[in-house]
Design an enzyme around this catalytic site. Structure first.
Site, mmCIF file in Angstrom:
data_model
loop_
_atom_site.group_PDB
_atom_site.id
_atom_site.type_symbol
_atom_site.label_atom_id
_atom_site.label_comp_id
_atom_site.label_asym_id
_atom_site.label_seq_id
_atom_site.Cartn_x
_atom_site.Cartn_y
_atom_site.Cartn_z
ATOM 1 N N GLU A 174 86.698 81.479 26.062
ATOM 2 C CA GLU A 174 87.956 81.148 25.443
ATOM 3 C C GLU A 174 88.144 79.618 25.248
ATOM 4 O O GLU A 174 88.899 79.018 24.486
ATOM 5 C CB GLU A 174 88.967 81.712 26.031
ATOM 6 C CG GLU A 174 90.259 82.089 25.139
ATOM 7 C CD GLU A 174 91.396 83.031 25.955
ATOM 8 O OE1 GLU A 174 91.176 83.422 26.993
ATOM 9 O OE2 GLU A 174 92.588 82.879 25.260
ATOM 10 N N THR A 197 97.573 94.589 32.564
ATOM 11 C CA THR A 197 97.113 94.404 33.900
ATOM 12 C C THR A 197 98.202 95.109 34.754
ATOM 13 O O THR A 197 99.485 94.895 34.786
ATOM 14 C CB THR A 197 97.142 92.740 34.502
ATOM 15 O OG1 THR A 197 97.001 92.039 33.264
ATOM 16 C CG2 THR A 197 96.495 92.495 35.512
#
Ligand code: 6MZ
Length: 348
Positions: free
Chosen positions: A206, A102
């Site tokens: 997830e 990121t």
């Protein structure tokens, strides 16, 4: 057995790593170097890695990333971290790596999102020029908690780099704390990315509460799925979701240690690898965060083999079939397949 209890077969197995977050992959020796650069932060080792037999909630795992981000906040840090991580994957027998990270802006050090990506690319090129035996590509990550506007900005950056990085930047990752934000807010950015030719690897389901979001995002469709833990009906998902994944033949990136240490899967034998693998669906063994979860890709292959009773031929096929799931073009796939032929042992 040798070398941290990992059989030499798994170390020598040529491997493809498709799901590795840069700052989650930082090893102990590199953390030590970072700590010595920033002693005033008072960060100790126990705060950056989850050791053997330990478990954390997923929420606690995300606290660990915040600590590592404090230690990695200059171009110099990123260059060191990225070159160390690449060399460690190469030493573990990884021949092709898609690293994801990121881009972060750190006002106090002058780091910008653009210089962040440039520095990762510099590390990749540096390793290549040193002759490190690994082909490394980069996926720019969107942290889902940052919302629509930042996601759009990230897509623009990724697109610029895709056009200017000689094929090193191939796509986008959607990650971050799965309990924060909603995929519907990110859909326009992801659609835009897809339209401009960026490949998409999305963390889906997830945690159990994301079925509606997964259903929506699967319609893009993404090019690969990270985790997908709760998609399968045996894990609380639905046949409809499985049908979409199968219809579009979307490979899954599966990270056993990460899921068990992060407590989204109770036991290795419960891991959803078994459902998808039994179906013959493309399933790629990955590390996720080799530093934070104290693992490496050889260990993950050995773990999958011992848990699900895979023969050495089956393990070889598993690592070979991962080549078809990479985002780099067909010419690279052909080169890798030749490498696998050259490296295949006469007998297992
Ligand atoms: C979701 C994860 C993750 O980007 O700073 N990340 N996102 N699920 C996971 N499962 C455990 N593991 C890592 O690397 C750290 C970042 O990767 C994402 C999170 O956004 C984390 O902050 P980079 O290199």
């Amino acid at each position: 057995m040798m070398d941290n209890e990992v059989d030499v077969f798994y170390r020598e197995l040529p491997k493809v790593e498709l799901h590795a977050h840069l700052n989650g992959s930082v090893s102990c020796p590199t953390i030590e170097k970072l700590i010595s650069r920033k002693p005033h932060l008072n960060i100790g080792h126990g705060m950056t890695a989850i050791g053997k037999g330990q478990r954390r909630t997923l929420d606690e795992c995300f606290q660990v990333f915040k600590v590592i981000h404090q230690l990695v906040d200059t171009e110099e840090d990123i260059l060191m971290v990225a070159t160390d991580v690449i060399k460690e994957f190469a030493a573990d027998g990884v021949k092709y790596l898609e690293l994801r990270s990121t881009p972060r802006e750190e006002k106090h050090t002058g780091l910008t999102k653009k210089s962040y990506i440039e520095t990762v690319i510099k590390a990749i090129k540096q390793c290549k020029s040193e002759g490190v035996d690994i082909d490394v590509r980069f996926l720019v990550a969107i942290d889902r908690r940052n919302g629509t506007e930042v996601a759009m900005e990230t897509v623009k950056l990724a697109e610029d780099f895709m056009l200017s990085s000689d094929g090193l930047v191939l796509g986008l990752d959607l990650s971050g704390d799965p309990t924060v934000g909603h995929g519907k807010d990110l859909l326009p950015a992801l659609q835009k990315a897809k339209n401009c030719g960026l490949k998409l690897s999305l963390h889906l389901s997830e945690v159990p509460s994301q079925l509606e979001e997964s259903d929506l995002l699967l319609d893009l469709p993404p090019d690969r799925i990270g985790h997908g833990t709760f998609l399968h009906p045996a894990m609380g998902g639905s046949q409809g979701l499985v049908d979409k994944v199968v219809k579009h033949n979307i490979p899954l990136e599966l990270c056993l240690t990460s899921n068990v240490k992060g407590q989204t899967v109770a036991r290795y034998s419960d891991h959803h690898f078994k459902h998808w693998y039994q179906m013959g669906h493309p399933s790629v063994i990955c590390t996720d965060d080799k530093g934070v979860f104290s693992t490496d890709l050889s260990q993950e292959y050995q773990l999958a083999a011992s848990t699900f009773d895979l023969s050495r031929e089956a393990v070889w096929k598993l690592s070979h079939d991962a080549i078809d799931c990479i985002f780099a073009p067909d010419t690279v796939k052909q080169q890798l397949k030749q490498k696998w032929i050259d490296l295949k042992p006469q007998v297992f």
